[in-house]
Design a protein around this motif. Structure first.
Motif, PDB file in Angstrom:
ATOM      1  N   THR A 124       0.820  -1.215   0.000  1.00 33.36           N
ATOM      2  CA  THR A 124       0.000   0.000   0.000  1.00 33.36           C
ATOM      3  C   THR A 124       0.854   1.265   0.000  1.00 33.36           C
ATOM      4  OG1 THR A 124      -0.190  -0.098   2.402  1.00 33.36           O
ATOM      5  CG2 THR A 124      -1.969  -1.099   1.119  1.00 33.36           C
ATOM      6  N   GLU A 125       2.031   1.195   0.601  1.00 31.45           N
ATOM      7  CA  GLU A 125       2.909   2.367   0.610  1.00 31.45           C
ATOM      8  C   GLU A 125       3.362   2.712  -0.815  1.00 31.45           C
ATOM      9  OE1 GLU A 125       7.198   3.524   2.502  1.00 31.45           O
ATOM     10  OE2 GLU A 125       5.782   2.456   3.783  1.00 31.45           O
ATOM     11  N   GLU A 126       3.706   1.689  -1.599  1.00 28.89           N
ATOM     12  CA  GLU A 126       4.100   1.921  -2.988  1.00 28.89           C
ATOM     13  C   GLU A 126       2.914   2.400  -3.818  1.00 28.89           C
ATOM     14  OE1 GLU A 126       6.480   2.223  -6.405  1.00 28.89           O
ATOM     15  OE2 GLU A 126       6.964   2.181  -4.280  1.00 28.89           O
ATOM     16  N   LEU A 127       1.718   1.889  -3.524  1.00 29.85           N
ATOM     17  CA  LEU A 127       0.519   2.359  -4.229  1.00 29.85           C
ATOM     18  C   LEU A 127       0.302   3.853  -4.001  1.00 29.85           C
ATOM     19  CD1 LEU A 127      -1.963  -0.589  -3.618  1.00 29.85           C
ATOM     20  CD2 LEU A 127      -1.060   0.175  -5.818  1.00 29.85           C
ATOM     21  N   ARG A 128       0.477   4.293  -2.760  1.00 32.30           N
ATOM     22  CA  ARG A 128       0.335   5.725  -2.465  1.00 32.30           C
ATOM     23  C   ARG A 128       1.402   6.538  -3.180  1.00 32.30           C
ATOM     24  NH1 ARG A 128      -0.178   3.994   3.020  1.00 32.30           N
ATOM     25  NH2 ARG A 128      -2.365   3.707   3.469  1.00 32.30           N
ATOM     26  N   ALA A 129       2.639   6.045  -3.159  1.00 33.89           N
ATOM     27  CA  ALA A 129       3.741   6.760  -3.818  1.00 33.89           C
ATOM     28  C   ALA A 129       3.503   6.847  -5.325  1.00 33.89           C
ATOM     29  CB  ALA A 129       5.069   6.067  -3.529  1.00 33.89           C
ATOM     30  N   LEU A 130       3.019   5.767  -5.924  1.00 30.62           N
ATOM     31  CA  LEU A 130       2.713   5.786  -7.361  1.00 30.62           C
ATOM     32  C   LEU A 130       1.607   6.797  -7.673  1.00 30.62           C
ATOM     33  CD1 LEU A 130       2.804   1.984  -8.171  1.00 30.62           C
ATOM     34  CD2 LEU A 130       4.170   3.747  -9.293  1.00 30.62           C
ATOM     35  N   ALA A 131       0.592   6.846  -6.824  1.00 32.33           N
ATOM     36  CA  ALA A 131      -0.500   7.794  -7.045  1.00 32.33           C
ATOM     37  C   ALA A 131       0.009   9.226  -6.961  1.00 32.33           C
ATOM     38  CB  ALA A 131      -1.616   7.562  -6.024  1.00 32.33           C
ATOM     39  N   VAL A 132       0.833   9.519  -5.981  1.00 28.57           N
ATOM     40  CA  VAL A 132       1.357  10.876  -5.823  1.00 28.57           C
ATOM     41  C   VAL A 132       2.247  11.247  -7.013  1.00 28.57           C
ATOM     42  CG1 VAL A 132       2.924  12.298  -4.429  1.00 28.57           C
ATOM     43  CG2 VAL A 132       1.164  10.926  -3.320  1.00 28.57           C
ATOM     44  N   ARG A 133       3.121  10.319  -7.426  1.00 29.94           N
ATOM     45  CA  ARG A 133       4.006  10.601  -8.567  1.00 29.94           C
ATOM     46  C   ARG A 133       3.209  10.807  -9.850  1.00 29.94           C
ATOM     47  NH1 ARG A 133       7.807   6.574  -6.180  1.00 29.94           N
ATOM     48  NH2 ARG A 133       6.664   5.004  -7.351  1.00 29.94           N
ATOM     49  N   ALA A 134       2.233   9.927 -10.092  1.00 26.95           N
ATOM     50  CA  ALA A 134       1.434  10.036 -11.319  1.00 26.95           C
ATOM     51  C   ALA A 134       0.607  11.314 -11.332  1.00 26.95           C
ATOM     52  CB  ALA A 134       0.529   8.820 -11.460  1.00 26.95           C
ATOM     53  N   LEU A 135      -0.017  11.635 -10.207  1.00 24.76           N
ATOM     54  CA  LEU A 135      -0.815  12.866 -10.139  1.00 24.76           C
ATOM     55  C   LEU A 135       0.072  14.098 -10.300  1.00 24.76           C
ATOM     56  CD1 LEU A 135      -3.263  11.965  -7.241  1.00 24.76           C
ATOM     57  CD2 LEU A 135      -3.829  12.291  -9.648  1.00 24.76           C
ATOM     58  N   GLY A 136       1.227  14.091  -9.662  1.00 26.26           N
ATOM     59  CA  GLY A 136       2.141  15.234  -9.768  1.00 26.26           C
ATOM     60  C   GLY A 136       2.673  15.416 -11.178  1.00 26.26           C
ATOM     61  N   LEU A 137       3.106  14.317 -11.802  1.00 27.15           N
ATOM     62  CA  LEU A 137       3.625  14.417 -13.166  1.00 27.15           C
ATOM     63  C   LEU A 137       2.525  14.799 -14.143  1.00 27.15           C
ATOM     64  CD1 LEU A 137       6.095  14.121 -14.975  1.00 27.15           C
ATOM     65  CD2 LEU A 137       5.554  11.686 -15.197  1.00 27.15           C
ATOM     66  N   GLY A 138       1.334  14.230 -13.948  1.00 28.19           N
ATOM     67  CA  GLY A 138       0.210  14.588 -14.811  1.00 28.19           C
ATOM     68  C   GLY A 138      -0.167  16.048 -14.680  1.00 28.19           C
ATOM     69  N   ALA A 139      -0.196  16.551 -13.456  1.00 26.11           N
ATOM     70  CA  ALA A 139      -0.518  17.966 -13.241  1.00 26.11           C
ATOM     71  C   ALA A 139       0.561  18.868 -13.830  1.00 26.11           C
ATOM     72  CB  ALA A 139      -0.690  18.242 -11.753  1.00 26.11           C
ATOM     73  N   LEU A 140       1.823  18.469 -13.687  1.00 26.06           N
ATOM     74  CA  LEU A 140       2.922  19.266 -14.246  1.00 26.06           C
ATOM     75  C   LEU A 140       2.854  19.302 -15.767  1.00 26.06           C
ATOM     76  CD1 LEU A 140       5.659  20.782 -13.892  1.00 26.06           C
ATOM     77  CD2 LEU A 140       6.733  18.540 -14.138  1.00 26.06           C
ATOM     78  N   LEU A 141       2.714  18.135 -16.396  1.00 23.91           N
ATOM     79  CA  LEU A 141       2.642  18.097 -17.856  1.00 23.91           C
ATOM     80  C   LEU A 141       1.380  18.781 -18.372  1.00 23.91           C
ATOM     81  CD1 LEU A 141       3.985  14.501 -18.539  1.00 23.91           C
ATOM     82  CD2 LEU A 141       5.132  16.674 -18.985  1.00 23.91           C
ATOM     83  N   GLY A 142       0.274  18.620 -17.656  1.00 23.04           N
ATOM     84  CA  GLY A 142      -0.955  19.310 -18.042  1.00 23.04           C
ATOM     85  C   GLY A 142      -0.818  20.815 -17.941  1.00 23.04           C
ATOM     86  N   SER A 143      -0.091  21.282 -16.938  1.00 24.98           N
ATOM     87  CA  SER A 143       0.154  22.721 -16.806  1.00 24.98           C
ATOM     88  C   SER A 143       1.048  23.231 -17.940  1.00 24.98           C
ATOM     89  CB  SER A 143       0.803  23.022 -15.456  1.00 24.98           C
ATOM     90  OG  SER A 143      -0.072  22.657 -14.417  1.00 24.98           O
ATOM     91  N   LEU A 144       2.018  22.411 -18.340  1.00 31.96           N
ATOM     92  CA  LEU A 144       2.854  22.794 -19.489  1.00 31.96           C
ATOM     93  C   LEU A 144       2.035  22.841 -20.777  1.00 31.96           C
ATOM     94  CD1 LEU A 144       6.133  20.809 -18.758  1.00 31.96           C
ATOM     95  CD2 LEU A 144       5.818  23.287 -18.695  1.00 31.96           C
ATOM     96  N   LEU A 145       1.129  21.875 -20.937  1.00 32.65           N
ATOM     97  CA  LEU A 145       0.233  21.911 -22.098  1.00 32.65           C
ATOM     98  C   LEU A 145      -0.616  23.170 -22.087  1.00 32.65           C
ATOM     99  CD1 LEU A 145      -1.158  18.292 -22.464  1.00 32.65           C
ATOM    100  CD2 LEU A 145       0.337  19.513 -24.024  1.00 32.65           C
ATOM    101  N   LEU A 146      -1.069  23.548 -20.916  1.00 32.85           N
ATOM    102  CA  LEU A 146      -1.871  24.761 -20.786  1.00 32.85           C
ATOM    103  C   LEU A 146      -1.045  25.997 -21.126  1.00 32.85           C
ATOM    104  CD1 LEU A 146      -4.622  25.892 -19.977  1.00 32.85           C
ATOM    105  CD2 LEU A 146      -3.844  25.911 -17.623  1.00 32.85           C
ATOM    106  N   ALA A 147       0.193  26.019 -20.644  1.00 34.09           N
ATOM    107  CA  ALA A 147       1.053  27.175 -20.902  1.00 34.09           C
ATOM    108  C   ALA A 147       1.418  27.300 -22.386  1.00 34.09           C
ATOM    109  CB  ALA A 147       2.329  27.072 -20.063  1.00 34.09           C
ATOM    110  N   PHE A 148       1.571  26.173 -23.062  1.00 40.45           N
ATOM    111  CA  PHE A 148       1.972  26.181 -24.473  1.00 40.45           C
ATOM    112  C   PHE A 148       0.827  25.797 -25.406  1.00 40.45           C
ATOM    113  CE2 PHE A 148       6.007  25.417 -22.228  1.00 40.45           C
ATOM    114  CZ  PHE A 148       6.722  26.504 -22.709  1.00 40.45           C
TER     115      PHE A 148
END
Length: 152
Positions: free
Chosen positions: A88-112
């Motif tokens: 479960t600890e790895e599941l939480r870490a994967l969720a945080v990493r995926a959400l963070g990377l998705g939000a970052l890339l989505g923000s870059l898409l928004l900016a460009f």
């Protein structure tokens, strides 16, 4: 049991596979269905250029969005492995990493979004200015939700 009942029967292993696969299938269907619903709603308007613009904007957004499908596909395998281990600890870490990377890339898409829109519309062209304006409006509206879509 006859052959039909044997073929249609669901054992425990099949249930486990379905429990893992169905959420992924629904998640993969969510993005195209948004464009379909938008087209259905826009189809009730009197102006055909609005519907054409939604279709063109959906194609443009999906083209840009599908470049980042690796986020969902890469996370799925890692999540399945962690789930299988009961980690479960790895599941939480994967969720945080995926959400963070998705939000970052989505923000870059928004900016460009403007340069990306110009790039995409070199391949997808509108037949008239009204359709082009509707497609731009729809594309801009969908890219505002880009961070949430990629964090999905």
């Amino acid at each position: 049991m006859n052959k039909w009942q044997d073929w249609c029967s669901v054992n425990d292993k099949d249930r486990q596979v379905l429990q893992l696969a169905l959420p992924n299938i629904v998640a993969n269907l969510s993005t195209p269905l948004i464009g379909l619903v938008d087209a259905a709603v826009t189809g009730h308007f009197a102006d055909a250029s609005g519907l054409a613009g939604v279709a063109l904007g959906t194609a443009a957004f999906n083209l840009v969005y599908l470049v980042f499908i690796f986020l969902r596909k890469g996370t799925t395998g890692l999540t399945a492995q962690a789930h299988g281990r009961g980690d479960t600890e790895e599941l939480r870490a994967l969720a945080v990493r995926a959400l963070g990377l998705g939000a970052l890339l989505g923000s870059l898409l928004l900016a460009f979004r403007d340069p990306l829109r110009c790039l995409v519309y070199t391949w997808l062209s509108a037949p008239d200015p009204a359709t082009s304006a509707a497609a731009d409006l729809y594309y801009n509206a969908r890219t505002i939700g880009g961070p949430a879509a990629l964090a999905n």
